[in-house]
Scaffold this motif. Structure first.
Motif, mmCIF file in Angstrom:
data_model
loop_
_atom_site.group_PDB
_atom_site.id
_atom_site.type_symbol
_atom_site.label_atom_id
_atom_site.label_comp_id
_atom_site.label_asym_id
_atom_site.label_seq_id
_atom_site.Cartn_x
_atom_site.Cartn_y
_atom_site.Cartn_z
ATOM 1 N N SER A 116 -12.102 -1.298 -6.463
ATOM 2 C CA SER A 116 -12.447 -0.064 -7.174
ATOM 3 C C SER A 116 -13.941 0.207 -6.982
ATOM 4 O O SER A 116 -14.697 -0.665 -6.542
ATOM 5 C CB SER A 116 -12.136 -0.215 -8.671
ATOM 6 O OG SER A 116 -13.045 -1.131 -9.263
ATOM 7 N N ASN A 121 -0.020 2.533 -5.999
ATOM 8 C CA ASN A 121 -1.205 2.139 -6.743
ATOM 9 C C ASN A 121 -0.767 1.141 -7.807
ATOM 10 O O ASN A 121 -0.173 1.526 -8.808
ATOM 11 C CB ASN A 121 -1.884 3.356 -7.372
ATOM 12 C CG ASN A 121 -3.206 3.000 -8.008
ATOM 13 O OD1 ASN A 121 -3.714 1.899 -7.853
ATOM 14 N ND2 ASN A 121 -3.765 3.950 -8.743
ATOM 15 N N ARG A 132 -4.759 -5.163 2.642
ATOM 16 C CA ARG A 132 -5.648 -5.827 1.686
ATOM 17 C C ARG A 132 -5.800 -4.963 0.444
ATOM 18 O O ARG A 132 -5.853 -3.742 0.520
ATOM 19 C CB ARG A 132 -7.033 -6.064 2.305
ATOM 20 C CG ARG A 132 -7.023 -7.033 3.435
ATOM 21 C CD ARG A 132 -6.958 -8.416 2.896
ATOM 22 N NE ARG A 132 -7.044 -9.368 3.984
ATOM 23 C CZ ARG A 132 -6.976 -10.648 3.815
ATOM 24 N NH1 ARG A 132 -6.824 -11.144 2.621
ATOM 25 N NH2 ARG A 132 -7.044 -11.456 4.838
ATOM 26 N N HIS A 133 -5.905 -5.623 -0.694
ATOM 27 C CA HIS A 133 -6.137 -4.938 -1.960
ATOM 28 C C HIS A 133 -7.473 -4.197 -1.884
ATOM 29 O O HIS A 133 -8.473 -4.754 -1.464
ATOM 30 C CB HIS A 133 -6.160 -5.958 -3.097
ATOM 31 C CG HIS A 133 -6.542 -5.397 -4.418
ATOM 32 N ND1 HIS A 133 -5.756 -4.519 -5.115
ATOM 33 C CD2 HIS A 133 -7.652 -5.563 -5.173
ATOM 34 C CE1 HIS A 133 -6.349 -4.183 -6.235
ATOM 35 N NE2 HIS A 133 -7.504 -4.801 -6.299
ATOM 36 N N ARG A 134 -7.492 -2.951 -2.271
ATOM 37 C CA ARG A 134 -8.709 -2.140 -2.245
ATOM 38 C C ARG A 134 -9.514 -2.367 -3.515
ATOM 39 O O ARG A 134 -8.966 -2.431 -4.609
ATOM 40 C CB ARG A 134 -8.365 -0.660 -2.125
ATOM 41 C CG ARG A 134 -7.487 -0.354 -0.944
ATOM 42 C CD ARG A 134 -8.272 0.319 0.104
ATOM 43 N NE ARG A 134 -7.390 0.605 1.231
ATOM 44 C CZ ARG A 134 -7.778 0.505 2.457
ATOM 45 N NH1 ARG A 134 -8.999 0.144 2.734
ATOM 46 N NH2 ARG A 134 -6.957 0.770 3.445
ATOM 47 N N GLU A 140 2.202 6.561 -1.145
ATOM 48 C CA GLU A 140 1.144 5.631 -1.524
ATOM 49 C C GLU A 140 1.511 4.882 -2.792
ATOM 50 O O GLU A 140 2.152 5.429 -3.694
ATOM 51 C CB GLU A 140 -0.175 6.386 -1.746
ATOM 52 C CG GLU A 140 -0.739 7.028 -0.495
ATOM 53 C CD GLU A 140 -1.169 6.029 0.561
ATOM 54 O OE1 GLU A 140 -1.766 4.998 0.206
ATOM 55 O OE2 GLU A 140 -0.890 6.275 1.739
ATOM 56 N N LEU A 176 0.813 -1.214 0.000
ATOM 57 C CA LEU A 176 0.000 0.000 0.000
ATOM 58 C C LEU A 176 0.850 1.269 0.000
ATOM 59 O O LEU A 176 0.422 2.298 -0.517
ATOM 60 C CB LEU A 176 -0.927 0.009 1.213
ATOM 61 C CG LEU A 176 -1.942 -1.128 1.303
ATOM 62 C CD1 LEU A 176 -2.783 -0.982 2.563
ATOM 63 C CD2 LEU A 176 -2.830 -1.165 0.077
ATOM 64 N N LYS A 234 -17.002 -2.525 -6.347
ATOM 65 C CA LYS A 234 -17.935 -2.419 -5.218
ATOM 66 C C LYS A 234 -19.382 -2.429 -5.714
ATOM 67 O O LYS A 234 -20.235 -3.106 -5.142
ATOM 68 C CB LYS A 234 -17.665 -1.136 -4.420
ATOM 69 C CG LYS A 234 -16.389 -1.162 -3.644
ATOM 70 C CD LYS A 234 -16.153 0.174 -2.968
ATOM 71 C CE LYS A 234 -14.792 0.243 -2.313
ATOM 72 N NZ LYS A 234 -14.533 1.565 -1.719
#
Length: 161
Positions: free
Chosen positions: A46, A14, A42-44, A12, A6, A50
């Motif tokens: 998009s 990405n 944890r992978h976020r 940050e 992360l 969601k």
């Protein structure tokens, strides 16, 4: 699944690149950059992911409530897998609140009720809020973040385990 990088040295990350455009693998390959501080998590998802998951769950929820042998079933309240649990709380007005949690996490039902309380206090009572629109209220965001922090501090084996 699993964990992703992360941040590196507070910057940050990405995907494979930091916020300033550096390739993460090249940065880690260079010995001059060490020592390095790496934050994993944890992978976020998009926004599209969601929305897609919420739409799929809504369909499953509707089918579950119609196929249930229980008369007046409210639908799926929890979907459990080996790696996560998806909890759902539907209000009397039909609004659904969902929380994705670690399978060992306890107290999610209380968290969902707290989220509904925060939603009622800071979104529904806001004269500028329109139903089914994103909530743009700083007090809502602050109180939601506080409720989530309290739930996280309770840990996976918090009260009620």
């Amino acid at each position: 699944v699993g964990h992703a990088v992360l941040a590196i040295n507070g910057a940050e990350v990405n995907g494979r690149f930091t916020a300033d455009g550096k390739d993460v693998l090249e940065f880690l390959a260079n010995p001059a950059n060490y020592p390095v501080s790496i934050r994993f998590g944890r992978h976020r998802l998009s926004s599209n992911e969601k929305l897609m998951l919420a739409s799929m769950f809504h369909s499953l929820f509707a089918i579950g409530s119609q196929l249930s042998p229980e008369v007046g079933s409210s639908g799926i309240e929890m979907l459990e897998t080996d790696t996560f649990k998806l909890h759902c709380f539907q209000t009397l007005t039909g609004i659904k609140f969902m929380v994705l949690a670690d399978p060992r996490q306890t107290g999610i039902d209380a968290l969902l009720r707290k989220i509904y309380e925060i939603y009622s206090d800071f979104a529904l009572k806001n004269p500028f809020y329109s139903l089914e629109m994103p909530i743009r209220c700083e007090l809502f965001d602050q109180n939601l973040k506080l409720a989530l922090e309290v739930a996280e501090k309770a840990g996976p084996f918090g009260p009620g385990s």
